[in-house]
Scaffold this motif. Structure first.
Motif, PDB file in Angstrom:
ATOM      1  N   GLN A 144       0.612  -1.299  -0.066  1.00 21.25           N
ATOM      2  CA  GLN A 144      -0.109   0.033  -0.379  1.00 21.25           C
ATOM      3  C   GLN A 144       0.748   1.217  -0.067  1.00 21.25           C
ATOM      4  O   GLN A 144       0.677   2.296  -0.617  1.00 21.25           O
ATOM      5  N   TYR A 147      -8.863   4.823  -2.546  1.00 22.26           N
ATOM      6  CA  TYR A 147      -9.434   3.411  -2.503  1.00 22.26           C
ATOM      7  C   TYR A 147     -10.412   3.234  -1.461  1.00 22.26           C
ATOM      8  O   TYR A 147     -10.853   4.282  -0.705  1.00 22.26           O
ATOM      9  N   GLY A 174     -12.612  -0.016   0.897  1.00 23.34           N
ATOM     10  CA  GLY A 174     -12.077  -0.979   2.133  1.00 23.34           C
ATOM     11  C   GLY A 174     -12.812  -2.110   1.989  1.00 23.34           C
ATOM     12  O   GLY A 174     -13.540  -2.507   1.080  1.00 23.34           O
ATOM     13  N   ALA A 234      -9.491  -7.319  -1.078  1.00 20.78           N
ATOM     14  CA  ALA A 234      -9.152  -6.098  -0.328  1.00 20.78           C
ATOM     15  C   ALA A 234      -7.489  -6.461  -0.326  1.00 20.78           C
ATOM     16  O   ALA A 234      -6.957  -5.258  -0.020  1.00 20.78           O
ATOM     17  N   TYR A 258      -6.299  -2.682  -0.721  1.00 29.50           N
ATOM     18  CA  TYR A 258      -7.037  -1.742   0.046  1.00 29.50           C
ATOM     19  C   TYR A 258      -6.409  -1.222   1.349  1.00 29.50           C
ATOM     20  O   TYR A 258      -6.212  -1.889   2.395  1.00 29.50           O
TER      21      TYR A 258
END
Length: 1005
Positions: A13, A277, A279, A376, A380
């Motif tokens: 991320q 983004y 979630g 995810a 995310y």
């Protein structure tokens, strides 16, 4: 989630966030306002397009909503082909069908008219146009398109998805039910038309779900870890627009202004989550759409609040910021965050949004969780990472039918749901995830209250419920494990109250096959519940029991029970529920029983509790019992003197409540000491079933053997009233037990009445040091007779009537225990922050560290906030497990409790331990051990089969404590109530400590 995978997710991320900063982002050109759709044909003509594909659905086409667009295209002589086969959750087949129409008609651009489903289908179709060799399934994930799309014009007809500005298309594989995302900056439409006239005719339920879909986009974008200043700005504006306009649009579909603003909110939310983004809400919602065709907006609307509540402390700060943006106030981040989520919940309730789904099948959950996990993680940037198991628990919590059969040991898996109004009995099911988050006892009770009371609830209302619960260690042979808990909304404080008791009722309830009871509604006539060995629950007429004292009720019923006396029947605000001679005393639970016309519940069973590792648990329990018997407090002082062992130490340190807490020492303390009680009145020791400590006193009164008074009773009916007559204290204690009345609140109320008389404000015939009228007044209180009716409402109500609130010694409406905090600053913090009011135990019992056990500086604030948080969470978990809190005395080794060098060193270390404790409380997973000196976590593991550590055990206590706090905030609690009465506050730096406490809890102001 395992640490290695969590680290991978966060690194991924972080890299994505860095890369995002250099991507060639663009936004669609906007056409906004009523009638904007009519302008689009001229723009398409200016692009010199000769033929376009129009993607929509059959309903929109049949309603004639496309007519202005089609007529406009015809006027400028642009050919069009219509694909109207899009399903609510578009499939790969839909995409391929649209693609075939595009090629057959030699189209050069795409116009999509509809909600999120048509737009997603059109995006995927456009991607297939420019990447003909790449199947839709192979486009799943990130940046698989990376080709310039044909001219793309999006006309949203709902205000929610934001697809007209996003990089995302969500497509379902109809064969596997896998709903996945295609994410690519190429998918951002070139033009977006925001025409409110197209949304005027939307049904209410579509307006509601799509509006909450937009809210979900904005919130997930805001709370994620990849948010930027720009995305926060967009998200904040979107949230404000939703709060200001959604309900208006829902109630009046023709409100053009509201419709226009909702389209704007949807667009801004889409722009925010495109870069920041979404979630887990979306990941789970996509699986619901893929498996059961649940509309995406509806799925988001149902999941959002539950996910925000599960994120907990991790999202308090960003949610508090959003709360301020929409005008929701509160002194701490937690207050604002809770009120914000409650506002979302209330908005959904007004628009008939359900809380669960009736379509979810248990057998599908594993695959659904796997798909959501794949979507995810690691992409995310969620506030709290979850793995497949945790996602499964979330999905299970969304099932309308509740939890499946309990798979954990030491629980019966059954909670009886009793409707007193209809006189029916059902079963209330918890999920194993609930048990693993809140354990049992008061933790599970808080969860049930929170889920069943949807808004601020009056204690004496039909909506209020009573929850009786046992713990997982009840009935396992663990020492002091016969405890049970009763939780409800208190008539004394207006807040959640939990009251814990020993005796044998909890033990017998579990032997009848129940982990707990939920008591709803109100009986028209007095009743009691009779629970049999086979689990049957029978409503029986209690008319003959009305007016009877507790001992008379016990004799009439003939088996273990909980019952109320006259005080409960007359709704004395501090009436208790008695389990024989044991009391659920605090907060007026007995008055709620009385309001519901419930006199008693009796239970006797023979069932056995099945544990995960019975032989290991048996050996472990024996070692634990031996440790308790050898400990200085639990093996020596408590058995010898009971809790009154603390009178002398409290006197020595000026901590003994005296004359309505004006002083901390009482000249005649020896006459009410534990030693005097033992030497002059004690007949024998007694104790709860399964308890090796035997702290209870059996004394003689008027030729009868009765229960003797505990420390709190001695202090509050003795020194606090300037009463040195031990025989009278014994008698008053017995009277209050028989009437079913909390001796602590009663003592505090009597002292306040004496203070009012001393000041010439009100005269109830009571004076400090004069005891002649005490017996008479106690009876008058129980029956609300004359002046007794005034005292029956407690100190806070009396102060509202007569004034002198600074000397009404209560916190949040609950009277203080017998420890004077003027010389125990940490105990002052415990009183101020305890969920149920001025409770010495629920608040963390720091006075034990301030002279009664260890010897930290009792007038210093050093480390008190951190110690308070740690002991609150530990003791909350111990109570939830079903163990007596007196066992926690033995957590500190005897050597450290004896006067000497070891005690001084330990006390000094604790005084400087604040930073270390704060760090450990913020990162409990680091405490991945089970310690023999803190035996509870290992016992829970052996009993239940849960994977357990000290850190996880403490986290369970945190979950329970914070859930009660959330419930209290819903009930109207503010941080301003986390304080002490002014007469105490002037000697204690309570505000300073409370601020440190909030910081340690993660509730910054």
């Amino acid at each position: 989630m395992k640490r290695t995978r969590a680290a991978y997710c966060r690194i991924f991320q972080f890299i994505m966030r860095l890369g995002s900063a250099i991507l060639p982002w663009r936004q669609p050109k906007l056409l906004e306002g009523a009638g904007a759709v009519t302008q689009l044909s001229h723009i398409i003509a200016a692009k010199k397009l000769q033929s376009v594909l129009i993607v929509t659905d059959r309903q929109l086409l049949s309603l004639g909503l496309l007519t202005p667009l089609l007529e406009g295209l015809e006027k400028v002589e642009i050919r069009y082909a219509v694909y109207d086969g899009v399903q609510p959750n578009p499939t790969i087949d839909n995409v391929e069908e649209a693609l075939a129409v595009y090629h057959k008609n030699s189209c050069q651009g795409i116009v999509v008219f509809g909600g999120g489903s048509p737009i997603d289908c059109a995006k995927a179709c456009a991607a297939r146009v420019v990447r003909p060799r790449l199947t839709v399934s192979r486009m799943r994930g990130l940046f698989k398109v990376l080709h310039k799309m044909p001219p793309f014009f999006a006309i949203p007809t709902t205000a929610g998805t934001g697809s007209e500005t996003t990089v995302t298309a969500v497509i379902t594989d109809s064969k596997s039910h896998h709903k996945y995302t295609i994410n690519d900056i190429s998918l951002i439409p070139h033009y977006a038309v925001l025409d409110p006239l197209l949304t005027v005719g939307l049904p209410q339920h579509i307006t509601a779900t799509t509006g909450l879909d937009a809210l979900t986009h904005a919130i997930e974008a805001y709370i994620g870890k990849s948010t930027t200043k720009q995305t926060r700005k967009w998200a904040t504006e979107a949230v404000k627009l939703v709060f200001e306009n959604l309900y208006n649009a829902y109630m009046d579909g023709s409100d053009i202004r509201a419709r226009e603003n909702m389209l704007r909110a949807s667009y801004l939310a889409g722009a925010a989550f495109t870069r920041a983004y979404v979630g887990y809400v979306h990941a789970i919602a996509h699986t619901l759409g893929g498996f059961y065709n649940v509309p995406h907006g509806l799925a988001n609307a149902v999941i959002l609040v539950q996910m925000l509540e599960r994120y907990g402390q991790a999202v308090y700060k960003p949610l508090a910021e959003l709360a301020q943006a929409v005008g929701i106030q509160g002194d701490t981040t937690m207050e604002r965050a809770v009120r914000f989520t409650e506002a979302i919940k209330a908005l959904g309730l007004k628009m008939n949004i359900p809380r669960t789904f009736d379509v979810i099948l248990k057998d599908d959950i594993s695959k659904m969780a796997s798909y959501a996990d794949q979507e995810a993680n690691p992409l995310y940037p969620v506030p709290v990472l979850m793995d497949k198991t945790e996602i499964s628990a979330v999905i299970e919590s969304l099932m309308e039918s509740g939890g499946d059969q309990c798979r954990l040991k030491s629980y019966t898996g059954k909670i009886a749901d009793v409707d007193l109004s209809a006189q029916t009995v059902g079963t209330y099911r918890l999920t194993d995830d609930d048990r693993q988050r809140y354990l049992g006892g008061k933790g599970v009770a808080a969860k049930i209250l929170f889920d069943n009371l949807s808004s601020k609830t009056d204690a004496f209302s039909a909506e209020n419920i009573i929850v009786v619960t046992t713990g997982p260690l009840t009935g396992t042979g663990a020492p002091s494990s016969s405890r049970f808990n009763i939780s409800t909304i208190s008539p004394l404080t207006g807040l959640c109250v939990s009251s814990n008791s020993g005796g044998d009722f909890g033990y017998q309830l579990k032997r009848c096959g129940y982990d707990g009871l939920i008591l709803r509604g109100s009986s028209q006539t007095p009743v009691y519940l009779d629970i049999s060995d086979d689990g049957s629950i029978v409503f029986r007429d209690a008319e003959t029991l009305v007016g009877k004292l507790i001992s008379e009720v016990c004799e009439a019923l003939g088996k273990p029970n909980i019952a109320i006396g006259p005080a409960g029947e007359n709704k004395v605000l501090y009436a208790s529920v008695m389990s024989g001679e044991r009391a659920c005393g605090r907060g007026g639970i007995g008055a709620v029983f009385g309001d519901k016309n419930l006199k008693a519940v009796c239970a006797k069973g023979t069932g056995r509790t099945e544990t995960a590792m019975p032989e290991q648990l048996k050996k472990y329990n024996q070692k634990w019992i031996n440790r308790l018997k050898k400990h200085l407090f639990t093996g020596e002082r408590c058995p010898q003197l009971g809790t009154a062992m603390l009178v002398r130490p409290m006197q020595k340190r000026a901590q003994l409540a005296t004359k309505n807490f004006e002083y901390g020492r009482f000249d005649d303390f020896e006459k009410i000491s534990g030693e005097t009680l033992r030497d002059k009145y004690l007949v024998k020791n007694d104790g709860c079933i399964t308890c090796p400590i035997r702290c209870s006193r059996v004394v003689k009164m008027e030729g009868k053997q009765i229960k003797g008074p505990e420390l709190e009773t001695i202090g509050l009916l003795g020194s606090n009233l300037m009463n040195s007559n031990m025989e009278l204290i014994i008698k008053l204690n017995h009277m209050m037990d028989e009437y079913g009345m909390d001796t602590m609140s009663a003592g505090g109320t009597l002292a306040f009445a004496m203070h009012l008389a001393e000041q010439g404000i009100a005269d109830f015939g009571l004076r400090f040091g004069e005891t002649d009228r005490l017996e008479e007044m106690v009876k008058k209180i129980a029956y609300r007779d004359g002046d007794g009716a005034v005292l029956a409402d407690g100190t806070r109500v009396m102060a509202q009537k007569y004034g002198s609130a600074s000397h009404a010694i209560n916190v949040k409406g609950l009277e203080l225990a017998a420890y004077n905090p003027k010389n125990a600053f940490g105990q002052g913090l415990s009183y101020a922050t305890a969920n149920r009011g001025a409770c010495h135990l629920n608040g963390g019992y720091l006075v034990f560290l301030e002279g009664l056990g260890l010897a930290t500086n009792h007038r210093s604030t050093a480390s008190k906030a951190a110690l308070g948080v740690m002991f609150q969470r530990l003791m909350e978990a111990v109570s939830s497990a079903g163990i007596c809190l007196f066992t926690t005395y033995a957590v500190i080794p005897s050597l450290l409790l004896k006067d000497g060098l070891a005690k001084k060193i330990a006390s000094g270390v604790l005084s400087i331990s604040g930073p270390i404790i704060r760090f450990a409380m913020r990162h409990p997973s680091l405490l991945n051990v089970n310690l023999s000196m803190i035996p509870y976590s290992k016992a829970v593991q052996l009993a239940t089969g849960m994977k357990m550590s000290l850190g996880r055990f403490i986290s369970m206590g945190k979950n329970a404590y914070e859930l009660e706090r959330r419930l209290n905030i819903r009930q109207g609690l503010t941080s301003g109530q986390d304080t002490l009465p002014d007469t105490l506050k002037k000697d204690i730096p309570i505000d300073k400590m409370v601020k440190k406490y909030y910081k340690t809890m993660g509730w910054e102001m």
